[in-house]
Design an enzyme around this catalytic site. Structure first.
Site, PDB file in Angstrom:
ATOM      1  N   MET A 190      49.972 -19.130  25.502  1.00  0.00           N
ATOM      2  CA  MET A 190      48.756 -18.566  24.905  1.00  0.00           C
ATOM      3  C   MET A 190      49.026 -17.155  24.388  1.00  0.00           C
ATOM      4  SD  MET A 190      45.582 -20.190  26.936  1.00  0.00           S
ATOM      5  CE  MET A 190      45.534 -19.045  28.296  1.00  0.00           C
ATOM      6  N   GLY A 191      50.296 -16.818  24.197  1.00  0.00           N
ATOM      7  CA  GLY A 191      50.622 -15.505  23.648  1.00  0.00           C
ATOM      8  C   GLY A 191      50.511 -14.391  24.669  1.00  0.00           C
TER       9      GLY A 191
ATOM     10  N   HIS B  36      57.254 -15.598  30.189  1.00  0.00           N
ATOM     11  CA  HIS B  36      57.374 -16.474  29.016  1.00  0.00           C
ATOM     12  C   HIS B  36      58.810 -16.442  28.478  1.00  0.00           C
ATOM     13  CE1 HIS B  36      52.991 -15.203  28.698  1.00  0.00           C
ATOM     14  NE2 HIS B  36      52.877 -16.518  28.711  1.00  0.00           N
TER      15      HIS B  36
ATOM     16  N   GLN C 167      40.262 -24.881  27.439  1.00  0.00           N
ATOM     17  CA  GLN C 167      40.651 -24.732  28.846  1.00  0.00           C
ATOM     18  C   GLN C 167      39.965 -23.553  29.516  1.00  0.00           C
ATOM     19  OE1 GLN C 167      44.911 -24.145  27.709  1.00  0.00           O
ATOM     20  NE2 GLN C 167      44.950 -22.771  29.466  1.00  0.00           N
TER      21      GLN C 167
ATOM     22  N   GLY D 167      55.986 -22.919  33.564  1.00  0.00           N
ATOM     23  CA  GLY D 167      56.302 -22.002  34.654  1.00  0.00           C
ATOM     24  C   GLY D 167      55.743 -22.463  35.988  1.00  0.00           C
ATOM     25  N   GLN D 168      56.497 -22.177  37.035  1.00  0.00           N
ATOM     26  CA  GLN D 168      56.019 -22.449  38.399  1.00  0.00           C
ATOM     27  C   GLN D 168      54.781 -21.618  38.729  1.00  0.00           C
ATOM     28  OE1 GLN D 168      58.839 -21.728  41.628  1.00  0.00           O
ATOM     29  NE2 GLN D 168      57.145 -21.703  43.098  1.00  0.00           N
TER      30      GLN D 168
ATOM     31  N   ASP E 245      52.100 -21.388  37.328  1.00  0.00           N
ATOM     32  CA  ASP E 245      50.939 -22.278  37.241  1.00  0.00           C
ATOM     33  C   ASP E 245      51.379 -23.643  37.773  1.00  0.00           C
ATOM     34  OD1 ASP E 245      49.032 -20.499  35.517  1.00  0.00           O
ATOM     35  OD2 ASP E 245      50.983 -20.393  34.544  1.00  0.00           O
TER      36      ASP E 245
ATOM     37  N   VAL F 296      58.597 -15.585  37.335  1.00  0.00           N
ATOM     38  CA  VAL F 296      59.206 -14.266  37.127  1.00  0.00           C
ATOM     39  C   VAL F 296      58.229 -13.208  37.650  1.00  0.00           C
ATOM     40  CG1 VAL F 296      60.058 -12.617  35.410  1.00  0.00           C
ATOM     41  CG2 VAL F 296      60.528 -15.062  35.146  1.00  0.00           C
TER      42      VAL F 296
HETATM   43  P1  AMP Z   1      50.255 -18.912  29.435  1.00  0.00           P
HETATM   44  O1  AMP Z   1      50.577 -18.149  28.195  1.00  0.00           O
HETATM   45  O2  AMP Z   1      49.678 -18.089  30.524  1.00  0.00           O
HETATM   46  O3  AMP Z   1      49.483 -20.174  29.136  1.00  0.00           O
HETATM   47  O4  AMP Z   1      51.655 -19.393  30.012  1.00  0.00           O
HETATM   48  C1  AMP Z   1      52.545 -20.133  29.214  1.00  0.00           C
HETATM   49  C2  AMP Z   1      53.654 -20.661  30.091  1.00  0.00           C
HETATM   50  O5  AMP Z   1      54.351 -19.586  30.687  1.00  0.00           O
HETATM   51  C3  AMP Z   1      53.126 -21.527  31.244  1.00  0.00           C
HETATM   52  O6  AMP Z   1      53.999 -22.626  31.441  1.00  0.00           O
HETATM   53  C4  AMP Z   1      53.173 -20.583  32.411  1.00  0.00           C
HETATM   54  O7  AMP Z   1      53.321 -21.230  33.659  1.00  0.00           O
HETATM   55  C5  AMP Z   1      54.407 -19.769  32.081  1.00  0.00           C
HETATM   56  N1  AMP Z   1      54.371 -18.493  32.787  1.00  0.00           N
HETATM   57  C6  AMP Z   1      53.368 -17.580  32.793  1.00  0.00           C
HETATM   58  N2  AMP Z   1      53.667 -16.556  33.609  1.00  0.00           N
HETATM   59  C7  AMP Z   1      54.888 -16.826  34.143  1.00  0.00           C
HETATM   60  C8  AMP Z   1      55.745 -16.161  35.069  1.00  0.00           C
HETATM   61  N3  AMP Z   1      55.411 -14.999  35.620  1.00  0.00           N
HETATM   62  N4  AMP Z   1      56.921 -16.743  35.385  1.00  0.00           N
HETATM   63  C9  AMP Z   1      57.273 -17.941  34.845  1.00  0.00           C
HETATM   64  N5  AMP Z   1      56.512 -18.617  33.973  1.00  0.00           N
HETATM   65  C10 AMP Z   1      55.338 -18.074  33.621  1.00  0.00           C
END
Ligand code: AMP
Length: 284
Positions: free
Chosen positions: A28-29, A35, A59, A145-146, A148, A174
């Site tokens: 989602m940027g 990321h 969502q 990512g783990q 979520d 991370v």
């Molecule tokens: P989002 O932009 O929040 O929808 O996240 C996009 C992807 O990045 C999802 O698969 C998240 O689980 C992953 N992600 C977000 N934060 C982290 C993090 N701190 N470590 C690893 N993966 C992440």
């Protein structure tokens, strides 16, 4: 690096690279190092890496932060380019949800508890948009990512059940140097709130220590996280000790578990988790 905004252009990109393997990183940027770790893996493991940037309205609940969600496309594109992404797909809402759109992907029981219970409709929105992205980009592998964790399990289940033919890879969380799981929503935290938010990762780490010393009683692990997150500024929503594959709450000692927390800190709603007795690669 190409930046494509229409479904037609993204499809044409895929058609023009029909023989290449593609790794997709849906985001989602407001990209950060979490990321970036996914993008690096996608670049390293595939012929081409595609990053999607789309703040998905379906969502978000009606009282959630869709309008205020951080957006910084120029920084995101610069990061993707630096990491070696081949293409960024950044469609408008109308491209992914055409007028009259009325079709949903409704995930099963793995989406019912935890985030699914706290955010009704959230995982239907996630599953629907990810299925659309898979249909458009047709990746070989997609990276999640783990951080979520339940989302990872929901997508793995949807990909399996709908026979999407996309491999779903989980990537470790991370963290910042102080232990806080990186999140686009951390931008909402003041310095003081950030300090409070550290209770989440600290509590999970303490529970992990308990586990490594042999603690297997889910009630004791739950208590430990509840106690350690009971600090000023943190409003705990839930602590869960669940089976990592089904996300059903564990009531008896088990040899594998995922401990998840959700809490409000200031304006931010934060989640974090720790996986115990099982490697992330085994979660499939
Ligand atoms: P989002 O932009 O929040 O929808 O996240 C996009 C992807 O990045 C999802 O698969 C998240 O689980 C992953 N992600 C977000 N934060 C982290 C993090 N701190 N470590 C690893 N993966 C992440």
């Amino acid at each position: 690096m190409k930046v494509l905004r229409s479904v037609a252009d993204a499809r044409a990109f895929r058609a023009a690279s029909a023989n290449a393997t593609i790794g997709l990183v849906p985001t989602m940027g407001a990209l950060h190092a979490g990321h970036a770790s996914l993008v690096e893996r996608a670049v390293g493991e595939n012929d081409l890496a595609v990053v999607s940037i789309f703040v998905n309205p379906t969502q978000f609940g009606p009282t959630e932060d869709f309008a205020a969600y951080p957006r910084d496309e120029s920084a995101d594109l610069a990061l993707c380019e630096r990491l070696g992404a081949t293409m960024v797909f950044a469609p408008s809402v109308g491209e992914l949800y055409p007028a009259g759109d009325a079709t949903w992907v409704q995930p099963g029981p793995v989406a019912a508890r935890l985030e699914g219970a706290a955010r009704p409709g959230h995982f239907a929105g996630v599953a629907t948009v990810v299925t659309k992205l898979f249909a458009i980009v047709r990746p070989d592998v997609a990276y999640f990512g783990q951080k979520d964790f339940q989302q990872l399990r929901v997508i793995q289940t949807v990909a399996r059940d709908l026979r999407l033919g996309v491999g779903i890879a989980g990537c470790p969380t991370v963290r910042d140097g102080d232990g806080l799981a990186m999140s686009s929503r951390n931008r909402y935290l003041s310095t003081e709130e950030r300090r409070s938010a550290l209770a989440l990762s600290r509590a999970l780490l303490a529970a992990k220590d308990d586990w490594s010393r042999g603690e297997r009683d889910p009630a004791k692990l739950r208590d430990r996280v509840q106690r350690d997150t009971a600090v000023p500024g943190v409003t705990l929503e839930y602590v869960s000790v669940a089976d990592p594959l089904t996300l059903d709450e564990i009531e008896a000692p088990a040899e594998r578990a995922v401990i998840s927390v959700a809490a409000r800190v200031g304006k931010a709603r934060l989640i974090d988790n720790v996986l115990l007795g099982m490697a992330l690669e085994e979660v499939a």
